[in-house]
Design a protein around this motif. Structure first.
Motif, short mmCIF file in Angstrom:
data_model
loop_
_atom_site.label_atom_id
_atom_site.label_comp_id
_atom_site.label_asym_id
_atom_site.label_seq_id
_atom_site.Cartn_x
_atom_site.Cartn_y
_atom_site.Cartn_z
N ALA A 1 0.83 -1.21 0.00
CA ALA A 1 0.00 0.00 0.00
C ALA A 1 0.86 1.26 0.00
O ALA A 1 0.56 2.24 -0.69
CB ALA A 1 -0.93 -0.01 1.22
N CYS A 2 1.96 1.24 0.77
CA CYS A 2 2.86 2.39 0.81
C CYS A 2 3.52 2.61 -0.55
O CYS A 2 3.64 3.75 -1.02
CB CYS A 2 3.92 2.19 1.88
SG CYS A 2 3.30 2.16 3.57
N VAL A 3 3.95 1.52 -1.19
CA VAL A 3 4.57 1.63 -2.50
C VAL A 3 3.57 2.15 -3.52
O VAL A 3 3.89 3.01 -4.37
CB VAL A 3 5.15 0.28 -2.95
CG1 VAL A 3 5.60 0.33 -4.40
CG2 VAL A 3 6.30 -0.14 -2.05
N ALA A 4 2.33 1.66 -3.44
CA ALA A 4 1.30 2.10 -4.38
C ALA A 4 1.01 3.59 -4.22
O ALA A 4 0.88 4.32 -5.22
CB ALA A 4 0.03 1.28 -4.17
N GLN A 5 0.91 4.05 -2.99
CA GLN A 5 0.61 5.46 -2.76
C GLN A 5 1.77 6.35 -3.22
O GLN A 5 1.55 7.41 -3.80
CB GLN A 5 0.31 5.69 -1.28
CG GLN A 5 -1.01 5.08 -0.85
CD GLN A 5 -1.38 5.44 0.58
OE1 GLN A 5 -0.65 6.16 1.26
NE2 GLN A 5 -2.52 4.95 1.03
N ASN A 6 2.99 5.91 -2.96
CA ASN A 6 4.13 6.71 -3.43
C ASN A 6 4.29 6.64 -4.93
O ASN A 6 4.85 7.55 -5.55
CB ASN A 6 5.41 6.24 -2.73
CG ASN A 6 5.56 6.82 -1.35
OD1 ASN A 6 5.82 8.01 -1.17
ND2 ASN A 6 5.37 5.98 -0.35
N SER A 7 3.81 5.55 -5.55
CA SER A 7 3.84 5.47 -7.01
C SER A 7 2.88 6.48 -7.63
O SER A 7 3.13 6.99 -8.72
CB SER A 7 3.46 4.05 -7.47
OG SER A 7 4.40 3.10 -7.03
N ILE A 8 1.78 6.77 -6.92
CA ILE A 8 0.83 7.76 -7.40
C ILE A 8 1.38 9.17 -7.21
O ILE A 8 1.27 10.02 -8.10
CB ILE A 8 -0.52 7.60 -6.67
CG1 ILE A 8 -1.15 6.25 -7.03
CG2 ILE A 8 -1.47 8.75 -7.02
CD1 ILE A 8 -2.41 5.94 -6.25
N SER A 9 2.01 9.41 -6.07
CA SER A 9 2.55 10.75 -5.82
C SER A 9 3.84 11.00 -6.58
O SER A 9 4.21 12.15 -6.82
CB SER A 9 2.80 10.94 -4.31
OG SER A 9 3.71 9.97 -3.83
N HIS A 10 4.56 9.93 -6.97
CA HIS A 10 5.78 10.06 -7.78
C HIS A 10 5.67 9.12 -8.98
O HIS A 10 6.38 8.10 -9.05
CB HIS A 10 7.02 9.71 -6.96
CG HIS A 10 7.22 10.58 -5.76
ND1 HIS A 10 6.51 10.40 -4.59
CD2 HIS A 10 8.05 11.64 -5.54
CE1 HIS A 10 6.90 11.30 -3.70
NE2 HIS A 10 7.83 12.06 -4.25
N PRO A 11 4.79 9.41 -9.93
CA PRO A 11 4.53 8.47 -11.02
C PRO A 11 5.75 8.17 -11.88
O PRO A 11 5.86 7.08 -12.43
CB PRO A 11 3.42 9.16 -11.83
CG PRO A 11 3.53 10.60 -11.48
CD PRO A 11 3.98 10.64 -10.06
#
Length: 493
Positions: free
Chosen positions: A164-174
């Motif tokens: 979940a943390c990786v997914a959220q950071n992937s959205i904020s840093h695409p």
């Protein structure tokens, strides 16, 4: 605004500094520059968290746990191969119900936090479960299975939370999403390679129970990641709406799962995994205990599994650089066929055919393990890509966990089916006369999913798009990063 400009300027400087030595020197310095770039853009402690969970806990710790459990069941609990096969399936159940942990971390905050408490609690559970096994000299089998299951529960919860943390950071840093996935995969691969390489040595020196005691350190590291995690606290959370959120998420997943574009490849994934019966326990007992077998030492067993980790890593590289744009059906056809043929290497080993050709047992099984794991990775990579395309908007993380759970359920069915086959053929700790027949049946079943390839879509899996009538509402995720150790040294549980 000024802070954002400073961050962008720091990132540009980091990229400029990354224009370091190329060629042969870059093979050494390249990873260092890459880690430096991620540390600048994503915060160094995020890199620490991913490496800790994927590399140390799941990679290194998972390798030690696998070999330790093999010898613990064989030498300490002294169970039959068919029984060990069934028990390994039971202890893996927490990985099958991963969507539950995903929903909990998404919709049920604890003390106002969605991620930190789950890291901390799962780490504590892992420490307690590993200590429970290591400190009891005569632990009953039922309690040993419960403790191993609790350890897997801790790992599954931590896995879902870091995803979940990786997914959220992937959205904020695409722009760095691919780099984060590469960081996860490389951490896990190198951790597994190191863990398998040293597992046999530790089993020999301190025994399987000592290895479980050693596994308290990776488990404790999960709690440390939770302590370092910085996330905004949810204020005035309406806990009376939790049931409705669970209902909405379940309804959305069921609606998506009913679509033919989704359930057909999911059915193929489950069947292709299930029919490849897992008889690894029978093989493990044969090449360590059988008088007719190679009688591998504990160190040799660890090195053999490390070669499998290398084969899996090479398979991932081969798919990424050569095969990722191939037709999905073509990939599955050839990998499924080669997977069945690779199983014949086990048959040749048990029948001692390799010795007739002058090939030593150790060299033969190392080659077989590396080849089998490479083909297995090539078989799964396009399915993983396809699964990522099947996830509906708004519940991507939880639905992806659901799809992975289908594969895990197939592994459970495969493990129990393999245990039943070993039991029917009377393959025990001392009887291996019909082990060759179990291998032959498994190999034939491995190629049977070729008849079901019509269930998977044609064409490039990267180009597949899920068509849905209704798109789930999406909410902007909170930006989560791991706080610096300097600023969180005084934090408490």
């Amino acid at each position: 605004m000024v802070e954002e400009e400073n961050i962008e300027e720091a990132c540009r400087k980091a990229v400029e500094e990354d224009d370091g030595p190329k060629g042969v020197c870059y093979c050494f310095w390249g990873p260092i520059y890459w880690f430096k770039m991620l540390a600048v853009e994503m915060h160094w402690s995020f890199v620490f968290g991913v490496v800790s969970i994927y590399g140390i806990n799941q990679g290194l710790g998972g390798a030690l746990s696998r070999i330790g459990t093999e010898y613990y069941m064989k030498d300490v609990q002294r169970v039959q191969p068919s029984e060990a096969q069934v028990y390994s399936g039971i202890t893996s159940i927490p990985w099958i119900i991963k969507p539950i942990w995903g929903l909990l971390t998404d919709v049920v905050p604890i003390m106002g936090y969605r991620r930190r408490p789950y890291f901390i609690l799962s780490g504590m559970l892992g420490v307690v479960s590993m200590l429970f096994i290591s400190l009891h000299s005569k632990l009953q089998l039922v309690f040993a299975i419960l403790a191993l299951t609790a350890g897997n529960l801790a790992g599954a919860v931590a896995d879902v939370t870091v995803d979940a943390c990786v997914a959220q950071n992937s959205i904020s840093h695409p722009s760095r999403a691919a780099d984060m996935q590469s960081l996860c995969t490389l951490s896990y691969s190198f951790g597994g390679l190191l863990g398998f390489s040293i597992s046999g040595v530790f089993i020999h020196l301190i025994g399987p129970k000592g290895v479980f005691g050693l596994l308290t350190l990776p488990a404790a590291l999960i709690s440390l990641v939770g302590i370092l995690l910085s996330e905004p606290q949810v204020s005035n959370f309406a806990y009376n709406e939790v049931n409705q959120k669970f209902h909405d998420a379940a309804k959305s997943m069921w609606t998506t799962l009913k679509g033919p574009d989704v359930w057909r490849p999911c059915l193929y994934m489950y069947i292709s995994t299930t029919v490849s019966l897992n008889i690894n326990e029978g093989l493990f007992y044969w090449y360590t205990d059988s008088k007719e077998g190679p009688s591998f030492s504990k160190e040799a067993v660890g090195y053999i599994f490390s070669m499998g980790a290398i084969g899996s890593f090479l398979g991932a590289l081969l798919y990424q650089n050569v095969l990722k744009n191939r037709s999905l059906r073509d990939m599955l056809f050839w990998t499924q066929l080669l997977f069945g043929l690779a199983g014949m290497l086990d048959l040749m080993l048990v029948q001692r055919t390799n010795l007739r050709f002058g090939i030593p047992d150790y060299l033969f099984i190392v080659i077989g393990e590396a080849v089998s794991q490479m083909i297995y990775r090539l078989k799964w990579m396009p399915l993983l890509v396809l699964c990522s395309k099947l996830c509906p908007s708004g519940i991507e993380g939880t639905f992806f966990a659901l799809l992975m759970s289908i594969g895990n359920l197939g592994d459970l069915s495969s493990s129990w089916g393999g245990g039943l086959l070993l039991h029917v053929l009377n393959v025990t700790r001392i009887k291996f006369e019909d082990l060759w027949l179990a291998i032959l049946i498994r190999n034939i079943l491995r190629v049977s999913p070729l008849c079901l390839l019509f269930l998977v879509p044609k064409g490039d899996p990267n180009a597949f798009m899920l068509s849905t009538k209704d798109e789930a509402e999406t909410s902007e995720p909170d930006n989560i990063e791991l706080a610096s150790l300097i600023h969180c040294v005084d934090d408490k549980f």
